[in-house]
Design a protein around this motif. Structure first.
Motif, PDB file in Angstrom:
ATOM      1  N   GLU A  20     -33.796  50.822  43.233  1.00  0.00           N
ATOM      2  CA  GLU A  20     -34.207  52.191  43.311  1.00  0.00           C
ATOM      3  C   GLU A  20     -33.841  52.922  41.997  1.00  0.00           C
ATOM      4  O   GLU A  20     -33.644  52.548  41.081  1.00  0.00           O
ATOM      5  N   SER A  21     -34.508  54.152  42.046  1.00  0.00           N
ATOM      6  CA  SER A  21     -34.611  55.003  40.830  1.00  0.00           C
ATOM      7  C   SER A  21     -33.098  55.484  40.500  1.00  0.00           C
ATOM      8  O   SER A  21     -32.091  55.412  41.064  1.00  0.00           O
ATOM      9  N   PRO A  22     -32.733  55.639  39.105  1.00  0.00           N
ATOM     10  CA  PRO A  22     -31.393  55.951  38.828  1.00  0.00           C
ATOM     11  C   PRO A  22     -30.731  57.240  39.305  1.00  0.00           C
ATOM     12  O   PRO A  22     -29.443  56.961  39.773  1.00  0.00           O
ATOM     13  N   ALA A  23     -31.548  58.181  39.868  1.00  0.00           N
ATOM     14  CA  ALA A  23     -30.950  59.264  40.735  1.00  0.00           C
ATOM     15  C   ALA A  23     -30.443  58.779  42.053  1.00  0.00           C
ATOM     16  O   ALA A  23     -29.428  59.796  42.521  1.00  0.00           O
ATOM     17  N   THR A  24     -30.882  57.927  42.654  1.00  0.00           N
ATOM     18  CA  THR A  24     -30.488  57.473  43.844  1.00  0.00           C
ATOM     19  C   THR A  24     -29.488  56.348  43.925  1.00  0.00           C
ATOM     20  O   THR A  24     -28.785  55.992  45.179  1.00  0.00           O
ATOM     21  N   GLY A  25     -29.501  55.704  43.030  1.00  0.00           N
ATOM     22  CA  GLY A  25     -28.306  54.685  42.734  1.00  0.00           C
ATOM     23  C   GLY A  25     -28.733  53.320  42.305  1.00  0.00           C
ATOM     24  O   GLY A  25     -29.650  53.175  41.558  1.00  0.00           O
ATOM     25  N   ALA A  26     -28.087  52.346  42.832  1.00  0.00           N
ATOM     26  CA  ALA A  26     -28.618  50.847  42.425  1.00  0.00           C
ATOM     27  C   ALA A  26     -29.449  50.302  43.345  1.00  0.00           C
ATOM     28  O   ALA A  26     -30.182  50.994  44.134  1.00  0.00           O
ATOM     29  N   ALA A  27     -29.413  49.098  43.551  1.00  0.00           N
ATOM     30  CA  ALA A  27     -30.416  48.515  44.231  1.00  0.00           C
ATOM     31  C   ALA A  27     -30.227  48.836  45.905  1.00  0.00           C
ATOM     32  O   ALA A  27     -29.096  49.003  46.231  1.00  0.00           O
ATOM     33  N   ASN A  28     -31.158  48.486  46.792  1.00  0.00           N
ATOM     34  CA  ASN A  28     -31.460  48.702  48.284  1.00  0.00           C
ATOM     35  C   ASN A  28     -30.446  47.903  48.848  1.00  0.00           C
ATOM     36  O   ASN A  28     -30.591  46.504  48.936  1.00  0.00           O
ATOM     37  N   GLY A  29     -29.405  48.277  49.737  1.00  0.00           N
ATOM     38  CA  GLY A  29     -28.453  47.523  50.335  1.00  0.00           C
ATOM     39  C   GLY A  29     -27.982  46.532  49.917  1.00  0.00           C
ATOM     40  O   GLY A  29     -27.911  45.487  50.498  1.00  0.00           O
ATOM     41  N   SER A  30     -27.592  46.494  48.604  1.00  0.00           N
ATOM     42  CA  SER A  30     -27.242  45.068  47.919  1.00  0.00           C
ATOM     43  C   SER A  30     -25.874  45.208  47.534  1.00  0.00           C
ATOM     44  O   SER A  30     -24.957  46.102  47.672  1.00  0.00           O
ATOM     45  N   ASP A  31     -25.160  44.039  47.226  1.00  0.00           N
ATOM     46  CA  ASP A  31     -23.666  44.400  47.064  1.00  0.00           C
ATOM     47  C   ASP A  31     -23.492  44.374  45.292  1.00  0.00           C
ATOM     48  O   ASP A  31     -24.560  44.669  44.851  1.00  0.00           O
ATOM     49  N   ALA A  32     -22.316  44.401  44.831  1.00  0.00           N
ATOM     50  CA  ALA A  32     -22.137  44.588  43.343  1.00  0.00           C
ATOM     51  C   ALA A  32     -22.756  43.821  42.637  1.00  0.00           C
ATOM     52  O   ALA A  32     -23.241  43.989  41.427  1.00  0.00           O
ATOM     53  N   GLU A  33     -22.618  42.290  42.988  1.00  0.00           N
ATOM     54  CA  GLU A  33     -23.037  41.304  42.048  1.00  0.00           C
ATOM     55  C   GLU A  33     -24.707  41.401  41.980  1.00  0.00           C
ATOM     56  O   GLU A  33     -25.180  41.326  41.009  1.00  0.00           O
ATOM     57  N   ASN A  34     -25.403  41.821  43.110  1.00  0.00           N
ATOM     58  CA  ASN A  34     -26.830  41.994  43.203  1.00  0.00           C
ATOM     59  C   ASN A  34     -26.926  43.193  42.232  1.00  0.00           C
ATOM     60  O   ASN A  34     -28.361  43.368  41.576  1.00  0.00           O
ATOM     61  N   ASP A  35     -25.977  44.216  42.189  1.00  0.00           N
ATOM     62  CA  ASP A  35     -26.614  45.327  41.238  1.00  0.00           C
ATOM     63  C   ASP A  35     -26.340  45.229  40.028  1.00  0.00           C
ATOM     64  O   ASP A  35     -27.315  45.742  39.050  1.00  0.00           O
ATOM     65  N   THR A  36     -25.617  44.259  39.421  1.00  0.00           N
ATOM     66  CA  THR A  36     -25.516  43.805  38.282  1.00  0.00           C
ATOM     67  C   THR A  36     -26.847  42.973  37.756  1.00  0.00           C
ATOM     68  O   THR A  36     -27.389  43.256  36.772  1.00  0.00           O
ATOM     69  N   ASN A  37     -27.437  42.364  38.653  1.00  0.00           N
ATOM     70  CA  ASN A  37     -28.544  41.357  38.476  1.00  0.00           C
ATOM     71  C   ASN A  37     -29.759  42.671  38.296  1.00  0.00           C
ATOM     72  O   ASN A  37     -30.733  42.362  37.358  1.00  0.00           O
ATOM     73  N   ALA A  38     -29.753  43.346  39.186  1.00  0.00           N
ATOM     74  CA  ALA A  38     -30.957  44.335  39.305  1.00  0.00           C
ATOM     75  C   ALA A  38     -30.813  45.198  37.899  1.00  0.00           C
ATOM     76  O   ALA A  38     -31.953  45.786  37.213  1.00  0.00           O
ATOM     77  N   SER A  39     -29.738  45.548  37.542  1.00  0.00           N
ATOM     78  CA  SER A  39     -29.535  46.374  36.282  1.00  0.00           C
ATOM     79  C   SER A  39     -30.007  45.565  35.021  1.00  0.00           C
ATOM     80  O   SER A  39     -30.546  46.128  33.887  1.00  0.00           O
ATOM     81  N   ASP A  40     -29.813  44.366  35.127  1.00  0.00           N
ATOM     82  CA  ASP A  40     -30.208  43.489  34.025  1.00  0.00           C
ATOM     83  C   ASP A  40     -31.725  43.196  33.871  1.00  0.00           C
ATOM     84  O   ASP A  40     -32.298  43.082  32.902  1.00  0.00           O
ATOM     85  N   ALA A  41     -32.411  43.388  34.960  1.00  0.00           N
ATOM     86  CA  ALA A  41     -33.864  43.253  35.112  1.00  0.00           C
ATOM     87  C   ALA A  41     -34.635  44.474  34.449  1.00  0.00           C
ATOM     88  O   ALA A  41     -35.822  44.372  34.334  1.00  0.00           O
ATOM     89  N   VAL A  42     -33.816  45.793  34.259  1.00  0.00           N
ATOM     90  CA  VAL A  42     -34.621  46.919  33.882  1.00  0.00           C
ATOM     91  C   VAL A  42     -34.752  46.674  32.285  1.00  0.00           C
ATOM     92  O   VAL A  42     -33.962  46.382  31.548  1.00  0.00           O
ATOM     93  N   VAL A  43     -36.153  47.067  31.851  1.00  0.00           N
ATOM     94  CA  VAL A  43     -36.584  47.031  30.636  1.00  0.00           C
ATOM     95  C   VAL A  43     -36.839  48.334  30.184  1.00  0.00           C
ATOM     96  O   VAL A  43     -37.467  49.143  30.668  1.00  0.00           O
ATOM     97  N   ALA A  44     -36.301  48.724  29.059  1.00  0.00           N
ATOM     98  CA  ALA A  44     -36.456  50.100  28.366  1.00  0.00           C
ATOM     99  C   ALA A  44     -37.831  49.922  27.778  1.00  0.00           C
ATOM    100  O   ALA A  44     -38.486  48.943  27.216  1.00  0.00           O
ATOM    101  N   TYR A  45     -38.605  51.136  27.987  1.00  0.00           N
ATOM    102  CA  TYR A  45     -39.946  51.155  27.506  1.00  0.00           C
ATOM    103  C   TYR A  45     -40.191  50.913  26.235  1.00  0.00           C
ATOM    104  O   TYR A  45     -41.190  50.282  25.662  1.00  0.00           O
ATOM    105  N   ALA A  46     -39.199  51.280  25.144  1.00  0.00           N
ATOM    106  CA  ALA A  46     -39.263  51.152  23.937  1.00  0.00           C
ATOM    107  C   ALA A  46     -39.255  49.850  23.342  1.00  0.00           C
ATOM    108  O   ALA A  46     -39.524  49.448  22.593  1.00  0.00           O
TER     109      ALA A  46
END
Length: 180
Positions: free
Chosen positions: A51-77
């Motif tokens: 999900e977008s940063p405003a709503t939180g982390a991954a949809n219906g996932s646990d903390a381990e998946n949240d970490t993997n989801a945030s690792d998958a985000v690439v900064a535009y720069a």
């Protein structure tokens, strides 16, 4: 004697024509690939599951998946300049993306799989506090002759085959009813 032979011939021809999907379409050429670039905001129905940063982390996932989801985000720069240009072009396109047909027009720093997965054909790009799904994929389109066979030739052959079976049955029944 001619009537039973005509009836059998019409039925055999009809069955052969109705079975045309077994032998059509005949491959008449190589698939014609297109390379697509699509950008859409990450939202609640997100295919990527983030999900977008405003709503939180991954949809219906646990903390381990949240970490993997945030690792998958690439900064535009952090995108290569040609990947940034493709991202901007896809984001600004009225349809939410664009396609190219020439393999030389693909972006070298991006992958183009036929089945995108997170990190391979699907990037989550964060730009100005917003997250976007950036899809790149190869779409293999069939040659026009194969499409014409499937859209026109197969249905027509099936219909003619069906009518030939009905005509064969009618000729056979006519001969029996007439007492031949």
């Amino acid at each position: 004697m001619r009537t039973p032979l005509a009836a059998v011939g019409l039925v055999a021809l009809g069955v052969l024509l109705m079975a045309n999907p077994l032998f059509l379409p005949v491959s008449v050429g190589e698939p014609n690939p297109a390379y697509t670039h699509t950008v859409q905001p990450v939202g609640e129905g997100s295919v990527a599951g983030i999900e977008s940063p405003a709503t939180g982390a991954a949809n219906g996932s646990d903390a381990e998946n949240d970490t993997n989801a945030s690792d998958a985000v690439v900064a535009y720069a952090d995108l290569a300049p040609d990947a940034r240009a493709a991202f901007d072009r896809a984001r600004d396109a009225p349809e939410g993306g664009f396609g190219v047909e020439d393999p030389d027009e693909r972006v070298d720093s991006l992958s183009y799989p036929t089945e995108p997965t997170l990190g391979d054909g699907l990037l989550i790009v964060e730009r100005d506090g917003e997250r976007y799904e950036f899809w790149t994929r190869t779409v293999e389109r069939e040659p026009g002759a194969v499409v014409a066979q499937r859209v026109f030739l197969q249905p027509v052959a099936f219909l003619v085959g069906f009518l030939a079976v009905v005509a064969g049955a009618a000729v056979g029944l006519r001969g029996r009813l007439a007492g031949e």
